[in-house]
Motif scaffolding. Structure first.
Motif, PDB file in Angstrom:
ATOM      1  N   ILE A   1       6.549  -3.153 -12.502  1.00 30.03           N
ATOM      2  CA  ILE A   1       7.139  -3.490 -13.885  1.00 30.03           C
ATOM      3  C   ILE A   1       8.259  -2.873 -13.747  1.00 30.03           C
ATOM      4  CG2 ILE A   1       7.049  -3.022 -16.432  1.00 30.03           C
ATOM      5  CD1 ILE A   1       4.035  -3.603 -16.226  1.00 30.03           C
ATOM      6  N   ASP A   2       8.460  -1.425 -13.243  1.00 31.04           N
ATOM      7  CA  ASP A   2       9.553  -0.690 -13.315  1.00 31.04           C
ATOM      8  C   ASP A   2      10.560  -1.217 -12.336  1.00 31.04           C
ATOM      9  OD1 ASP A   2       8.323   1.239 -15.218  1.00 31.04           O
ATOM     10  OD2 ASP A   2       8.137   2.597 -13.997  1.00 31.04           O
ATOM     11  N   ALA A   3      10.359  -1.522 -11.333  1.00 30.53           N
ATOM     12  CA  ALA A   3      11.125  -1.962 -10.225  1.00 30.53           C
ATOM     13  C   ALA A   3      11.654  -3.476 -10.254  1.00 30.53           C
ATOM     14  CB  ALA A   3      10.362  -1.823  -8.692  1.00 30.53           C
ATOM     15  N   VAL A   4      10.996  -4.243 -10.659  1.00 25.74           N
ATOM     16  CA  VAL A   4      11.008  -5.767 -10.654  1.00 25.74           C
ATOM     17  C   VAL A   4      11.758  -6.459 -11.790  1.00 25.74           C
ATOM     18  CG1 VAL A   4      10.050  -8.083 -10.450  1.00 25.74           C
ATOM     19  CG2 VAL A   4       9.188  -6.079  -9.063  1.00 25.74           C
ATOM     20  N   LEU A   5      11.521  -5.720 -13.121  1.00 28.33           N
ATOM     21  CA  LEU A   5      12.059  -5.952 -14.278  1.00 28.33           C
ATOM     22  C   LEU A   5      13.412  -5.222 -14.578  1.00 28.33           C
ATOM     23  CD1 LEU A   5       8.651  -6.496 -16.480  1.00 28.33           C
ATOM     24  CD2 LEU A   5       9.640  -8.112 -14.964  1.00 28.33           C
ATOM     25  N   THR A   6      14.293  -5.607 -13.730  1.00 21.58           N
ATOM     26  CA  THR A   6      15.607  -5.081 -13.935  1.00 21.58           C
ATOM     27  C   THR A   6      16.677  -5.629 -15.120  1.00 21.58           C
ATOM     28  OG1 THR A   6      16.503  -6.487 -12.180  1.00 21.58           O
ATOM     29  CG2 THR A   6      15.420  -4.517 -11.444  1.00 21.58           C
TER      30      THR A   6
ATOM     31  N   SER B   1      -3.889   2.339 -20.008  1.00 21.50           N
ATOM     32  CA  SER B   1      -2.812   1.423 -19.259  1.00 21.50           C
ATOM     33  C   SER B   1      -3.230   0.752 -17.896  1.00 21.50           C
ATOM     34  CB  SER B   1      -1.595   2.274 -19.168  1.00 21.50           C
ATOM     35  OG  SER B   1      -0.570   1.596 -18.774  1.00 21.50           O
ATOM     36  N   ALA B   2      -2.039   0.266 -17.312  1.00 22.86           N
ATOM     37  CA  ALA B   2      -2.402  -0.343 -15.794  1.00 22.86           C
ATOM     38  C   ALA B   2      -2.245   0.722 -14.971  1.00 22.86           C
ATOM     39  CB  ALA B   2      -1.177  -1.295 -15.687  1.00 22.86           C
ATOM     40  N   PRO B   3      -2.990   0.346 -13.460  1.00 18.14           N
ATOM     41  CA  PRO B   3      -2.972   1.301 -12.492  1.00 18.14           C
ATOM     42  C   PRO B   3      -1.484   1.635 -12.040  1.00 18.14           C
ATOM     43  CG  PRO B   3      -4.705  -0.525 -12.002  1.00 18.14           C
ATOM     44  CD  PRO B   3      -3.727  -0.784 -13.409  1.00 18.14           C
ATOM     45  N   ALA B   4      -1.168   2.786 -11.242  1.00 19.38           N
ATOM     46  CA  ALA B   4       0.135   3.157 -10.948  1.00 19.38           C
ATOM     47  C   ALA B   4       1.075   1.871 -10.364  1.00 19.38           C
ATOM     48  CB  ALA B   4      -0.046   4.295 -10.070  1.00 19.38           C
ATOM     49  N   LEU B   5       0.383   1.204  -9.493  1.00 15.42           N
ATOM     50  CA  LEU B   5       1.214   0.233  -8.780  1.00 15.42           C
ATOM     51  C   LEU B   5       1.873  -0.826  -9.669  1.00 15.42           C
ATOM     52  CD1 LEU B   5       2.772  -0.646  -6.010  1.00 15.42           C
ATOM     53  CD2 LEU B   5       0.626  -1.629  -5.190  1.00 15.42           C
ATOM     54  N   MET B   6       0.923  -1.152 -10.572  1.00 16.48           N
ATOM     55  CA  MET B   6       1.453  -2.133 -11.593  1.00 16.48           C
ATOM     56  C   MET B   6       2.517  -1.407 -12.350  1.00 16.48           C
ATOM     57  SD  MET B   6       1.121  -5.335 -12.942  1.00 16.48           S
ATOM     58  CE  MET B   6      -0.626  -5.875 -12.594  1.00 16.48           C
TER      59      MET B   6
ATOM     60  N   THR C   1       7.054  -5.312 -23.948  1.00 15.82           N
ATOM     61  CA  THR C   1       7.779  -5.567 -22.783  1.00 15.82           C
ATOM     62  C   THR C   1       7.905  -7.074 -22.563  1.00 15.82           C
ATOM     63  OG1 THR C   1       6.764  -3.695 -21.441  1.00 15.82           O
ATOM     64  CG2 THR C   1       7.600  -5.442 -20.033  1.00 15.82           C
ATOM     65  N   SER C   2       6.979  -7.926 -23.128  1.00 12.05           N
ATOM     66  CA  SER C   2       7.307  -9.419 -22.960  1.00 12.05           C
ATOM     67  C   SER C   2       8.066  -9.676 -24.027  1.00 12.05           C
ATOM     68  CB  SER C   2       5.818  -9.783 -23.771  1.00 12.05           C
ATOM     69  OG  SER C   2       5.911 -11.062 -23.788  1.00 12.05           O
ATOM     70  N   ASN C   3       8.477  -9.163 -25.191  1.00  9.51           N
ATOM     71  CA  ASN C   3       9.309  -9.276 -26.137  1.00  9.51           C
ATOM     72  C   ASN C   3      10.845  -9.045 -25.239  1.00  9.51           C
ATOM     73  OD1 ASN C   3       7.320  -9.933 -28.106  1.00  9.51           O
ATOM     74  ND2 ASN C   3       7.709  -7.960 -29.031  1.00  9.51           N
ATOM     75  N   LEU C   4      10.845  -7.915 -24.691  1.00 15.28           N
ATOM     76  CA  LEU C   4      12.230  -7.341 -24.307  1.00 15.28           C
ATOM     77  C   LEU C   4      12.488  -8.404 -23.194  1.00 15.28           C
ATOM     78  CD1 LEU C   4      14.580  -5.158 -24.037  1.00 15.28           C
ATOM     79  CD2 LEU C   4      13.245  -3.998 -22.209  1.00 15.28           C
ATOM     80  N   ILE C   5      11.573  -9.065 -22.276  1.00 14.42           N
ATOM     81  CA  ILE C   5      12.078  -9.980 -21.322  1.00 14.42           C
ATOM     82  C   ILE C   5      12.215 -11.376 -21.618  1.00 14.42           C
ATOM     83  CG2 ILE C   5      11.259  -8.118 -19.572  1.00 14.42           C
ATOM     84  CD1 ILE C   5       8.854  -9.687 -19.065  1.00 14.42           C
ATOM     85  N   GLY C   6      11.838 -11.449 -22.922  1.00  8.48           N
ATOM     86  CA  GLY C   6      12.214 -13.119 -23.332  1.00  8.48           C
ATOM     87  C   GLY C   6      10.783 -13.841 -22.927  1.00  8.48           C
ATOM     88  N   THR C   7       9.814 -13.386 -22.684  1.00 10.31           N
ATOM     89  CA  THR C   7       8.487 -14.421 -22.572  1.00 10.31           C
ATOM     90  C   THR C   7       7.748 -14.357 -23.558  1.00 10.31           C
ATOM     91  OG1 THR C   7       7.239 -12.137 -21.607  1.00 10.31           O
ATOM     92  CG2 THR C   7       8.194 -13.578 -20.058  1.00 10.31           C
TER      93      THR C   7
ATOM     94  N   PRO D   1       0.819  -1.184  -0.004  1.00  7.14           N
ATOM     95  CA  PRO D   1       0.053  -0.179   0.019  1.00  7.14           C
ATOM     96  C   PRO D   1       1.052   1.267  -0.010  1.00  7.14           C
ATOM     97  CG  PRO D   1      -0.160  -1.090   2.203  1.00  7.14           C
ATOM     98  CD  PRO D   1       0.466  -2.088   1.026  1.00  7.14           C
ATOM     99  N   ASP D   2       2.213   1.292   0.324  1.00  2.52           N
ATOM    100  CA  ASP D   2       3.007   2.402   0.546  1.00  2.52           C
ATOM    101  C   ASP D   2       4.001   2.373  -0.819  1.00  2.52           C
ATOM    102  OD1 ASP D   2       4.610   0.154   0.860  1.00  2.52           O
ATOM    103  OD2 ASP D   2       5.569   0.784   2.803  1.00  2.52           O
ATOM    104  N   PHE D   3       3.573   1.495  -1.725  1.00  2.00           N
ATOM    105  CA  PHE D   3       4.484   1.411  -3.099  1.00  2.00           C
ATOM    106  C   PHE D   3       6.024   0.962  -3.024  1.00  2.00           C
ATOM    107  CE2 PHE D   3       0.506   2.995  -4.706  1.00  2.00           C
ATOM    108  CZ  PHE D   3       0.727   3.229  -5.963  1.00  2.00           C
ATOM    109  N   GLN D   4       6.305   0.511  -1.690  1.00  2.00           N
ATOM    110  CA  GLN D   4       7.684   0.052  -1.678  1.00  2.00           C
ATOM    111  C   GLN D   4       7.810  -1.394  -1.744  1.00  2.00           C
ATOM    112  OE1 GLN D   4      10.211   2.577  -0.721  1.00  2.00           O
ATOM    113  NE2 GLN D   4       8.169   3.915  -1.176  1.00  2.00           N
ATOM    114  N   ILE D   5       8.038  -1.720  -2.897  1.00  2.00           N
ATOM    115  CA  ILE D   5       8.054  -2.924  -3.550  1.00  2.00           C
ATOM    116  C   ILE D   5       9.410  -3.719  -3.089  1.00  2.00           C
ATOM    117  CG2 ILE D   5       8.182  -4.541  -5.463  1.00  2.00           C
ATOM    118  CD1 ILE D   5       6.299  -2.193  -6.943  1.00  2.00           C
ATOM    119  N   ASP D   6       9.243  -5.136  -2.535  1.00  2.48           N
ATOM    120  CA  ASP D   6      10.257  -5.782  -2.268  1.00  2.48           C
ATOM    121  C   ASP D   6      10.643  -6.387  -3.718  1.00  2.48           C
ATOM    122  OD1 ASP D   6      12.264  -7.729  -1.229  1.00  2.48           O
ATOM    123  OD2 ASP D   6      11.028  -8.294   0.625  1.00  2.48           O
ATOM    124  N   VAL D   7      11.656  -5.726  -4.238  1.00  2.00           N
ATOM    125  CA  VAL D   7      12.094  -6.425  -5.586  1.00  2.00           C
ATOM    126  C   VAL D   7      12.656  -7.818  -5.352  1.00  2.00           C
ATOM    127  CG1 VAL D   7      13.617  -6.037  -7.536  1.00  2.00           C
ATOM    128  CG2 VAL D   7      12.379  -4.114  -6.290  1.00  2.00           C
ATOM    129  N   THR D   8      13.590  -8.180  -4.442  1.00  4.77           N
ATOM    130  CA  THR D   8      14.037  -9.524  -4.371  1.00  4.77           C
ATOM    131  C   THR D   8      12.741 -10.417  -4.146  1.00  4.77           C
ATOM    132  OG1 THR D   8      16.223  -8.588  -3.391  1.00  4.77           O
ATOM    133  CG2 THR D   8      15.906 -11.002  -2.960  1.00  4.77           C
TER     134      THR D   8
END
Length: 173
Positions: A79-84, A70-75, A134-140, A41-48
């Motif tokens: 994407i920005d935080a996890v797909l490094t 598009s998608a809601p802000a947290l989605m 994005t899918s193309n870039l990440i190989g899915t 809820p605080d947008f502090q994503i645990d990336v690991t």
């Protein structure tokens, strides 16, 4: 096949369709439902933690209401935080290769609003292209999206049918 549904709705409690989807999918034994707004809820994503969760699944479903084309802000933040770089893409970023990516989204407007000459001028296929890129870039492998349109017009039975169709779709696609 292990399926991870990453759900993002900023007001899930007020949702009709996305809430029904989550409830129905939580009944599936081989589907993990991960509600981002409940977890962060605080947008502090645990990336690991998120990367480990994604690595444990074969099919990733991004579930959200279609907000401002598009998608809601947290989605988006997820994407920005996890797909490094170096993990999801780049010469060493191969952790998602061979996995599948599927979008499950809902719109308030009916299908005819999302086409050339319609209220929104573009088809859902066109508007979802950034997710495909994005899918193309990440190989899915990008699977055809599950799109429920005109959700404001659905009655209780229609919502239940939609949830059942989604549960079948994400497992059979």
């Amino acid at each position: 096949m292990n399926v991870l549904v990453i759900a993002a709705h900023p007001r899930m409690d007020e949702s009709i369709v996305n809430k029904a989807w989550v409830k129905r999918l939580e009944e599936e034994g081989d589907v993990t439902v991960h509600d981002l707004y409940r977890e962060y809820p605080d947008f502090q994503i645990d990336v690991t933690r998120e990367q480990k969760l994604v690595e444990e699944h074969d099919r990733i479903v991004l579930q959200f209401p279609f907000y401002w084309y598009s998608a809601p802000a947290l989605m988006k933040e997820w994407i920005d935080a996890v797909l490094t770089y170096g993990w999801a893409y780049g010469s060493q970023g191969t952790k998602l290769h061979g996995k599948e990516l599927l979008i499950a989204t809902s719109t308030g407007s009916p299908a005819e609003a999302y086409q050339a000459g319609g209220k929104n001028h573009y088809s859902m296929s066109e508007l979802l292209k950034p997710f495909q890129a994005t899918s193309n870039l990440i190989g899915t492998t990008f699977l055809p999206a599950f799109i429920e349109q005109g959700v404001r017009m659905l009655d209780e039975e229609g919502v239940a049918r939609s949830a059942e169709r989604l549960a079948d779709y994400i497992k059979k696609q």
